[in-house]
Design a protein around this motif. Structure first.
Motif, PDB file in Angstrom:
ATOM      1  N   ALA A 111     -20.650 -30.237  29.401  1.00  0.00           N
ATOM      2  CA  ALA A 111     -20.232 -29.257  28.402  1.00  0.00           C
ATOM      3  C   ALA A 111     -20.452 -29.805  26.998  1.00  0.00           C
ATOM      4  N   GLU A 112     -20.582 -28.889  26.072  1.00  0.00           N
ATOM      5  CA  GLU A 112     -20.831 -29.179  24.658  1.00  0.00           C
ATOM      6  C   GLU A 112     -22.152 -29.904  24.478  1.00  0.00           C
ATOM      7  N   GLY A 113     -23.166 -29.097  24.336  1.00  0.00           N
ATOM      8  CA  GLY A 113     -24.490 -29.658  24.170  1.00  0.00           C
ATOM      9  C   GLY A 113     -25.450 -28.599  23.725  1.00  0.00           C
ATOM     10  N   ALA A 114     -26.687 -28.766  24.101  1.00  0.00           N
ATOM     11  CA  ALA A 114     -27.732 -27.819  23.714  1.00  0.00           C
ATOM     12  C   ALA A 114     -28.716 -27.659  24.861  1.00  0.00           C
ATOM     13  N   CYS A 115     -29.249 -26.445  24.977  1.00  0.00           N
ATOM     14  CA  CYS A 115     -30.267 -26.171  26.002  1.00  0.00           C
ATOM     15  C   CYS A 115     -31.642 -26.356  25.376  1.00  0.00           C
ATOM     16  N   SER A 116     -32.421 -27.244  25.926  1.00  0.00           N
ATOM     17  CA  SER A 116     -33.798 -27.392  25.471  1.00  0.00           C
ATOM     18  C   SER A 116     -34.723 -26.901  26.585  1.00  0.00           C
ATOM     19  N   TYR A 117     -35.839 -26.313  26.184  1.00  0.00           N
ATOM     20  CA  TYR A 117     -36.707 -25.758  27.203  1.00  0.00           C
ATOM     21  C   TYR A 117     -38.165 -25.839  26.761  1.00  0.00           C
ATOM     22  N   ILE A 118     -39.034 -25.834  27.771  1.00  0.00           N
ATOM     23  CA  ILE A 118     -40.482 -25.852  27.547  1.00  0.00           C
ATOM     24  C   ILE A 118     -41.089 -24.759  28.413  1.00  0.00           C
ATOM     25  N   ASN A 119     -41.848 -23.873  27.776  1.00  0.00           N
ATOM     26  CA  ASN A 119     -42.483 -22.752  28.503  1.00  0.00           C
ATOM     27  C   ASN A 119     -41.454 -21.951  29.302  1.00  0.00           C
ATOM     28  N   GLY A 120     -40.260 -21.836  28.756  1.00  0.00           N
ATOM     29  CA  GLY A 120     -39.224 -21.025  29.381  1.00  0.00           C
ATOM     30  C   GLY A 120     -38.423 -21.737  30.454  1.00  0.00           C
ATOM     31  N   TYR A 121     -38.790 -22.958  30.807  1.00  0.00           N
ATOM     32  CA  TYR A 121     -38.054 -23.724  31.807  1.00  0.00           C
ATOM     33  C   TYR A 121     -37.167 -24.761  31.131  1.00  0.00           C
ATOM     34  N   TYR A 122     -35.981 -24.954  31.711  1.00  0.00           N
ATOM     35  CA  TYR A 122     -35.026 -25.901  31.176  1.00  0.00           C
ATOM     36  C   TYR A 122     -35.563 -27.314  31.311  1.00  0.00           C
ATOM     37  N   SER A 123     -35.465 -28.073  30.227  1.00  0.00           N
ATOM     38  CA  SER A 123     -35.986 -29.438  30.229  1.00  0.00           C
ATOM     39  C   SER A 123     -35.002 -30.365  29.545  1.00  0.00           C
ATOM     40  N   GLY A 124     -33.717 -30.213  29.883  1.00  0.00           N
ATOM     41  CA  GLY A 124     -32.681 -30.975  29.206  1.00  0.00           C
ATOM     42  C   GLY A 124     -32.645 -32.450  29.569  1.00  0.00           C
ATOM     43  N   ARG A 125     -31.835 -33.173  28.812  1.00  0.00           N
ATOM     44  CA  ARG A 125     -31.645 -34.592  29.037  1.00  0.00           C
ATOM     45  C   ARG A 125     -30.155 -34.906  29.074  1.00  0.00           C
ATOM     46  N   HIS A 126     -29.827 -36.017  29.698  1.00  0.00           N
ATOM     47  CA  HIS A 126     -28.442 -36.456  29.779  1.00  0.00           C
ATOM     48  C   HIS A 126     -27.825 -36.539  28.383  1.00  0.00           C
ATOM     49  N   ALA A 127     -28.593 -37.022  27.417  1.00  0.00           N
ATOM     50  CA  ALA A 127     -28.068 -37.233  26.061  1.00  0.00           C
ATOM     51  C   ALA A 127     -27.772 -35.932  25.325  1.00  0.00           C
ATOM     52  N   ASP A 128     -28.195 -34.795  25.883  1.00  0.00           N
ATOM     53  CA  ASP A 128     -27.958 -33.510  25.215  1.00  0.00           C
ATOM     54  C   ASP A 128     -26.497 -33.091  25.254  1.00  0.00           C
ATOM     55  N   PHE A 129     -25.713 -33.660  26.195  1.00  0.00           N
ATOM     56  CA  PHE A 129     -24.340 -33.190  26.388  1.00  0.00           C
ATOM     57  C   PHE A 129     -23.321 -34.277  26.104  1.00  0.00           C
ATOM     58  N   ARG A 130     -22.156 -33.819  25.645  1.00  0.00           N
ATOM     59  CA  ARG A 130     -21.107 -34.751  25.247  1.00  0.00           C
ATOM     60  C   ARG A 130     -20.117 -35.041  26.365  1.00  0.00           C
TER      61      ARG A 130
END
Length: 131
Positions: free
Chosen positions: A100-119
């Protein structure tokens, strides 16, 4: 204090379905982002799905590996979010984490998140898919 808790992990057969649940407490805003990740032994944590709420609107993203098989499901209790998983494969085996508390990153419409994106992270729930 924000707390994240997952539940619902289990042993299922290939082709089966399972629903995981994530409950988040302590958030001060109704606009927030939540994500699901999984980690298999010896592998890095893999991003699966991400949802961002802004008012009554939600933006949803899925990783290519699970798109069409996994889907967010709103829980019956506020701040509870489910992940409905269908057509499970052996490669889906792993510890599933909610964040929880993070950001959704995506490439070509697919989710491409990273562990560091969330708190904030939960302790995980184990999913095992066997044939």
């Amino acid at each position: 204090q924000v707390q994240v808790a997952e539940s619902g992990g289990d042993l299922v057969h290939t082709g089966g379905s399972l629903r995981l649940s994530c409950t988040v407490s302590g958030l001060t805003s109704d606009d927030y982002t939540m994500g699901w990740f999984r980690q298999a032994p010896g592998n890095e944590r893999e991003a699966l799905a991400c949802i961002t709420w802004s008012g009554n609107r939600a933006s949803v993203y899925y990783a290519e590996s699970v798109a069409g098989r996994f889907k967010f499901a709103r829980g019956n209790v506020k701040n509870t979010l489910g992940l409905q998983m269908t057509d499970l494969k052996a490669d889906d085996t792993g510890m599933y984490y909610c964040a929880a508390e993070g950001a959704c990153s995506y490439i070509n419409g697919y989710y491409s998140g990273r562990h560091a994106d969330f708190r904030y992270w939960g302790q995980g729930t184990q999913v095992t898919v066997s044939s």
